[in-house]
Design a protein around this motif. Sequence first.
Motif, PDB file in Angstrom:
ATOM      1  N   ALA A 109       1.727   9.783  -5.403  1.00  0.00           N
ATOM      2  CA  ALA A 109       2.269  11.094  -5.043  1.00  0.00           C
ATOM      3  C   ALA A 109       3.277  11.572  -6.087  1.00  0.00           C
ATOM      4  O   ALA A 109       3.271  12.753  -6.496  1.00  0.00           O
ATOM      5  N   VAL A 110       4.129  10.685  -6.547  1.00  0.00           N
ATOM      6  CA  VAL A 110       5.112  11.048  -7.580  1.00  0.00           C
ATOM      7  C   VAL A 110       4.405  11.397  -8.883  1.00  0.00           C
ATOM      8  O   VAL A 110       4.745  12.377  -9.562  1.00  0.00           O
TER       9      VAL A 110
ATOM     10  N   ALA B 262       0.834  -1.207   0.000  1.00  0.00           N
ATOM     11  CA  ALA B 262       0.000   0.000   0.000  1.00  0.00           C
ATOM     12  C   ALA B 262       0.865   1.252   0.000  1.00  0.00           C
ATOM     13  O   ALA B 262       0.524   2.255  -0.641  1.00  0.00           O
ATOM     14  N   SER B 263       1.994   1.188   0.698  1.00  0.00           N
ATOM     15  CA  SER B 263       2.855   2.370   0.758  1.00  0.00           C
ATOM     16  C   SER B 263       3.506   2.652  -0.606  1.00  0.00           C
ATOM     17  O   SER B 263       3.723   3.810  -0.961  1.00  0.00           O
ATOM     18  N   THR B 264       3.823   1.621  -1.374  1.00  0.00           N
ATOM     19  CA  THR B 264       4.394   1.846  -2.707  1.00  0.00           C
ATOM     20  C   THR B 264       3.364   2.462  -3.653  1.00  0.00           C
ATOM     21  O   THR B 264       3.714   3.291  -4.505  1.00  0.00           O
TER      22      THR B 264
END
Length: 112
Positions: free
Chosen positions: A10-11, A2-4
Amino acid sequence: MASTLIVGAAVGTAALSARYLMTAWQAFKARPVVPRARRFYPGGFEQAMTKREAALILGVREHAVNEKIREAHRRVMVANHPDAGGSHYLASKINEAKDILMKNTRTHGSVF
């Protein structure tokens, strides 16, 4: 996992935002330059031309030196000359303004 996905989103958002800002900046730089102040008298002539109106037509002060009056007359006349598509009436008003400011008010019969 999930963090990736969050980092990737975001990127991607940052990249799209940067692309939008660069496009907006290019459009801002390419816009036409609009003068903040009018350079010429906007119009509407009085019955008898005054020194104030003559100064507004030529874009100089009422008590300008003759050299400034000549330069302004030439600049305005080039923009409004009848041979270049300008009006004979406007050209006569521009010449009248120059004569009034240079205190050279000739009548129709006299010669200097």
